[in-house]
Write a protein that holds these residues in place. Structure first.
Motif, short mmCIF file in Angstrom:
data_model
loop_
_atom_site.label_atom_id
_atom_site.label_comp_id
_atom_site.label_asym_id
_atom_site.label_seq_id
_atom_site.Cartn_x
_atom_site.Cartn_y
_atom_site.Cartn_z
N SER A 158 7.92 -13.35 -9.61
CA SER A 158 9.18 -12.95 -10.25
C SER A 158 9.53 -11.51 -9.87
O SER A 158 8.66 -10.72 -9.48
N TYR A 159 10.83 -11.18 -10.02
CA TYR A 159 11.27 -9.82 -9.69
C TYR A 159 10.54 -8.79 -10.56
O TYR A 159 10.18 -7.71 -10.09
N GLU A 160 10.33 -9.12 -11.83
CA GLU A 160 9.67 -8.18 -12.75
C GLU A 160 8.27 -7.83 -12.26
O GLU A 160 7.84 -6.67 -12.32
N LYS A 161 7.55 -8.84 -11.75
CA LYS A 161 6.21 -8.60 -11.23
C LYS A 161 6.26 -7.76 -9.95
O LYS A 161 5.42 -6.87 -9.74
N ILE A 162 7.25 -8.04 -9.09
CA ILE A 162 7.40 -7.27 -7.84
C ILE A 162 7.71 -5.81 -8.17
O ILE A 162 7.12 -4.89 -7.60
N GLN A 163 8.62 -5.60 -9.12
CA GLN A 163 9.00 -4.24 -9.54
C GLN A 163 7.80 -3.50 -10.11
O GLN A 163 7.56 -2.32 -9.78
N GLU A 164 7.04 -4.18 -10.96
CA GLU A 164 5.85 -3.56 -11.56
C GLU A 164 4.83 -3.19 -10.48
O GLU A 164 4.26 -2.09 -10.50
N SER A 165 4.61 -4.09 -9.53
CA SER A 165 3.64 -3.84 -8.46
C SER A 165 4.08 -2.67 -7.58
O SER A 165 3.27 -1.82 -7.19
N ALA A 166 5.38 -2.63 -7.25
CA ALA A 166 5.91 -1.57 -6.40
C ALA A 166 5.77 -0.21 -7.07
O ALA A 166 5.33 0.77 -6.44
N LEU A 167 6.12 -0.13 -8.35
CA LEU A 167 6.06 1.14 -9.07
C LEU A 167 4.60 1.58 -9.27
O LEU A 167 4.28 2.77 -9.13
N SER A 168 3.73 0.63 -9.55
CA SER A 168 2.31 0.96 -9.72
C SER A 168 1.72 1.51 -8.43
O SER A 168 0.96 2.50 -8.43
N ARG A 169 2.07 0.87 -7.33
CA ARG A 169 1.57 1.34 -6.02
C ARG A 169 2.13 2.72 -5.71
O ARG A 169 1.42 3.59 -5.15
N PHE A 170 3.39 2.95 -6.06
CA PHE A 170 4.02 4.26 -5.84
C PHE A 170 3.26 5.34 -6.60
O PHE A 170 2.95 6.41 -6.04
N PHE A 171 2.93 5.08 -7.86
CA PHE A 171 2.17 6.05 -8.64
C PHE A 171 0.80 6.31 -8.01
O PHE A 171 0.34 7.46 -7.94
N ASP A 172 0.15 5.26 -7.58
CA ASP A 172 -1.19 5.41 -6.98
C ASP A 172 -1.16 6.33 -5.76
O ASP A 172 -2.02 7.19 -5.58
N ILE A 173 -0.14 6.15 -4.91
CA ILE A 173 -0.04 6.96 -3.69
C ILE A 173 0.27 8.41 -4.03
O ILE A 173 -0.29 9.34 -3.42
N LEU A 174 1.15 8.63 -5.01
CA LEU A 174 1.46 10.00 -5.44
C LEU A 174 0.18 10.69 -5.93
O LEU A 174 -0.04 11.88 -5.64
N ASN A 175 -0.62 9.95 -6.68
CA ASN A 175 -1.87 10.53 -7.19
C ASN A 175 -2.86 10.81 -6.06
O ASN A 175 -3.54 11.84 -6.05
N GLU A 176 -2.95 9.88 -5.10
CA GLU A 176 -3.85 10.06 -3.96
C GLU A 176 -3.46 11.30 -3.15
O GLU A 176 -4.33 12.04 -2.67
N LYS A 177 -2.17 11.52 -2.99
CA LYS A 177 -1.69 12.66 -2.21
C LYS A 177 -1.66 13.95 -3.02
O LYS A 177 -1.34 15.02 -2.48
#
Length: 447
Positions: free
Chosen positions: A2-21
């Motif tokens: 579902s779009y909601e799951k895709i949106q959640e996954s995209a935002l979670s991954r975005f946060f992870d990369i910001l934290n890694e960097k």
């Protein structure tokens, strides 16, 4: 998925990369249900030195989940990314603030907010004090009062030292005290005018920067407003009408409200053929105007897939040959207002046939190019011209109206005339309708 799951996954991954960097950011407010639920947008406060990296990370990360940018807004201290999901056509807005300001007045200490950020779930957020202070002052400066949807922030136990630090260098001690009292629920007094009076003590340099950013943003919006008037060209049989209809279906609703396909002319002036048949019906009283028009439709229909039917060009007089481009060129000129209205209403207007056809069609091969160039000055200029590039043999096998040599000749004339135009795009249409439509869609949306 579902779009909601895709949106959640995209935002979670975005946060992870910001934290890694180790990029400095925090979500300012309304973060309790993020990343599972997003209201309309996500508000970030980011370090100005990390802004470029954060924006590029956002574009790259969300692209992997099927999002692409349709618009970007830049103002003093604010940068907004509008991302649309290619399958569901849902839009998410990421708001990146480097300054928390009203007009050109900064109303909070951004460095303190970033320094005091705390980890919530997998991402960083502003402290409760910073969330409450920024929302309260923003509402007061904008509406003169705290909005009802934000009144849940009143009456909680806040750290007054944190509130004062969030306002350091901007408001005096008395105003800080008043803001603390309002947030604790002990007072309702906090005057918008007194807040602005203190904000106006800030440097006039902020005003210049604000003005400059508004001009740049205005220009950006004007350029973004392009790509709404599109022309598709190519020899008969290359698929202009089919591709145009498929594009309309593909781009319907989002991001364009109700795009339209104009088959040929703007139709401000009457059709010349209708005028010709009208006078013929007067001259030949045995046939009515409708009879002659229906007769011509049957002739056109019989020619549609007949071999080399497009090669049988009527030998019109020089006067007739001259009149057609002049007549329809003037029709397009008079249609400027109509075209502007269409762009405003439908956001995207596609012409499968346009004035430019006179430059390469068989019947106008010997027509003086300089006359067409003069007429072309008054004709509305499209934002994008798409040339459908297909093999002549393939076009002929699907629709043998023109000979293979004539198809190649028209293709050469198109490239010679329009090849150097900045708005001219060659689209490889050999891989079928679906892929061709996707290529043109990417160009229109500026992916």
């Amino acid at each position: 998925m579902s779009y909601e799951k895709i949106q959640e996954s995209a935002l979670s991954r975005f946060f992870d990369i910001l934290n890694e960097k180790e990029l400095r950011y925090c979500v300012l407010r309304n973060y309790l249900q993020i990343p599972r639920v997003i209201r309309n947008d996500v508000d970030f406060l980011v370090d100005e030195n990390h802004l470029c990296d954060i924006k590029l990370t956002a574009l790259d990360t969300f692209k992997k989940f099927g999002f692409y940018k349709i618009r970007e807004t830049n103002r003093l201290g604010y940068h907004g990314l509008y991302l649309i999901h290619k399958s569901s056509q849902n839009i998410i807005l990421l708001d990146f603030f480097t300054k928390l300001s009203k007009r050109w007045y900064s109303y909070a200490n951004e460095d303190f907010i970033l320094d005091s950020r705390v980890k919530y779930k997998s991402f960083y957020v502003a402290t409760a004090e910073c969330w409450a202070v920024t929302v309260l002052i923003k509402d007061l400066l904008t509406y003169g009062e705290l909005l009802s949807k934000n009144k849940h922030l009143i009456g909680k136990e806040y750290n007054n030292v944190a509130i004062n630090s969030c306002l350091d260098g901007i408001f005096d001690d008395e105003t800080k005290r008043n803001i603390s009292l309002v947030l604790s629920g002990s007072s309702t007094f906090c005057c918008k005018d007194s807040l602005f009076k203190q904000l106006k003590k800030q440097s006039s340099k902020n005003f210049i920067r604000y003005l400059k950013s508004r001009v740049i943003d205005c220009y950006g919006n004007l350029t973004h407003a392009k790509n709404h008037f599109v022309v598709i060209i190519g020899p008969d049989g290359c698929g202009k009408t089919t591709i145009s209809d498929c594009l309309i279906n593909e781009l319907k609703d989002k991001p364009f409200s109700n795009p339209i396909h104009i088959p040929k002319n703007v139709n401000i002036l009457p059709n010349l053929k209708n005028i010709k048949y009208f006078f013929r019906s007067i001259w030949n009283r045995e046939s009515t105007l409708n009879d002659l028009l229906n007769e011509q439709k049957e002739v056109d229909k019989s020619k549609e897939f007949a071999v080399n039917s497009g090669m049988n060009v009527e030998h019109s007089s020089n006067v007739t040959l001259t009149i057609y481009p002049l007549w329809y060129g003037f029709d397009y000129f008079l249609g400027r207002a109509k075209l502007k209205k269409w762009k405003s209403e439908y956001k995207l207007v596609i012409f499968a046939r346009y004035f430019y056809d006179y430059y390469y069609q068989l019947g106008y091969r010997d027509y003086p190019g300089w006359i067409l160039d003069i007429i072309g000055i008054i004709v509305p200029k499209p934002d994008l011209i798409f040339y459908l590039d297909r093999d002549a043999e393939e076009i002929y096998s699907k629709k043998p109206e023109l000979s293979i040599s004539e198809i190649k000749s028209q293709q050469d004339r198109i490239l010679k005339k329009f090849g150097k135009h900045n708005n001219f795009k060659v689209i490889d249409a050999r891989e079928g309708i679906e892929l061709t439509v996707k290529k043109i869609k990417k160009e229109i949306l500026g992916e």
